[in-house]
Design a protein around this motif. Structure first.
Motif, PDB file in Angstrom:
ATOM      1  N   LEU A  96       0.988  -1.521   0.015  1.00  0.00           N
ATOM      2  CA  LEU A  96       0.263   0.085  -0.111  1.00  0.00           C
ATOM      3  C   LEU A  96       0.825   0.771   0.168  1.00  0.00           C
ATOM      4  CD1 LEU A  96      -3.335   1.446   0.735  1.00  0.00           C
ATOM      5  CD2 LEU A  96      -2.646   1.005   2.707  1.00  0.00           C
ATOM      6  N   GLY A  97       1.077   1.962  -0.834  1.00  0.00           N
ATOM      7  CA  GLY A  97       1.196   3.016  -1.106  1.00  0.00           C
ATOM      8  C   GLY A  97       3.229   2.840  -1.652  1.00  0.00           C
ATOM      9  N   GLY A  98       3.572   2.416  -2.284  1.00  0.00           N
ATOM     10  CA  GLY A  98       4.553   2.156  -3.019  1.00  0.00           C
ATOM     11  C   GLY A  98       5.811   1.396  -2.068  1.00  0.00           C
ATOM     12  N   SER A  99       7.680   1.814  -2.195  1.00  0.00           N
ATOM     13  CA  SER A  99       8.450   1.418  -1.187  1.00  0.00           C
ATOM     14  C   SER A  99       8.082   1.835   0.004  1.00  0.00           C
ATOM     15  CB  SER A  99       9.276   1.731  -2.171  1.00  0.00           C
ATOM     16  OG  SER A  99       9.624   3.560  -2.823  1.00  0.00           O
ATOM     17  N   SER A 100       7.940   3.081  -0.031  1.00  0.00           N
ATOM     18  CA  SER A 100       8.240   3.629   1.689  1.00  0.00           C
ATOM     19  C   SER A 100       6.953   4.061   1.978  1.00  0.00           C
ATOM     20  CB  SER A 100       8.618   5.050   1.715  1.00  0.00           C
ATOM     21  OG  SER A 100       7.355   5.623   0.571  1.00  0.00           O
ATOM     22  N   GLY A 101       5.534   2.814   1.856  1.00  0.00           N
ATOM     23  CA  GLY A 101       4.812   2.503   2.217  1.00  0.00           C
ATOM     24  C   GLY A 101       4.275   1.230   3.075  1.00  0.00           C
TER      25      GLY A 101
END
Length: 113
Positions: A96-101
């Motif tokens: 959820l929300g990309g690599s930093s998610g």
């Protein structure tokens, strides 16, 4: 937010498998969700992503074989995998929300030849 993935397992080449991921928490609402995978000895790679509005993006290696979908009301994202190949063997992660998610716990998919 927490992600709970399910649906991995062992399947023969050419077979199909469906992965599901359920999100808890309100941050799900506007975020892109996706599936990533990490094969043996490989780096984690994007498999497919889907925006809140339903725009999809696929890795070239899975185009035409995998389909990502989401149900915003149920806070779920699914990955329908067909025509599976041994090289699809990997631990699949819901995101959820990309690599930093936020990342789910991973579910193992093994495709036998």
């Amino acid at each position: 937010v927490q992600l709970q993935a399910s649906g991995g397992g062992l399947v023969q080449a050419g077979g199909s498998l469906k992965l599901s991921c359920t999100a808890s928490g309100r941050d799900f609402i506007i975020n892109t969700m996706g599936w990533y995978r990490q094969g043996p000895g490989k780096q984690r790679e994007m498999v497919a992503t889907i925006s809140f509005g339903g725009r999809t993006n696929y890795a070239d290696s899975v185009k035409g074989r995998f389909t990502i979908s989401r149900d915003n009301a149920k806070k779920t994202v699914d990955l329908q995998m067909s025509s599976l190949k041994p090289e699809d063997t990997a631990v699949y992660y819901c995101n959820l929300g990309g690599s930093s998610g936020v990342w789910g716990q991973g579910t193992l998919v093994t495709v036998s030849s």
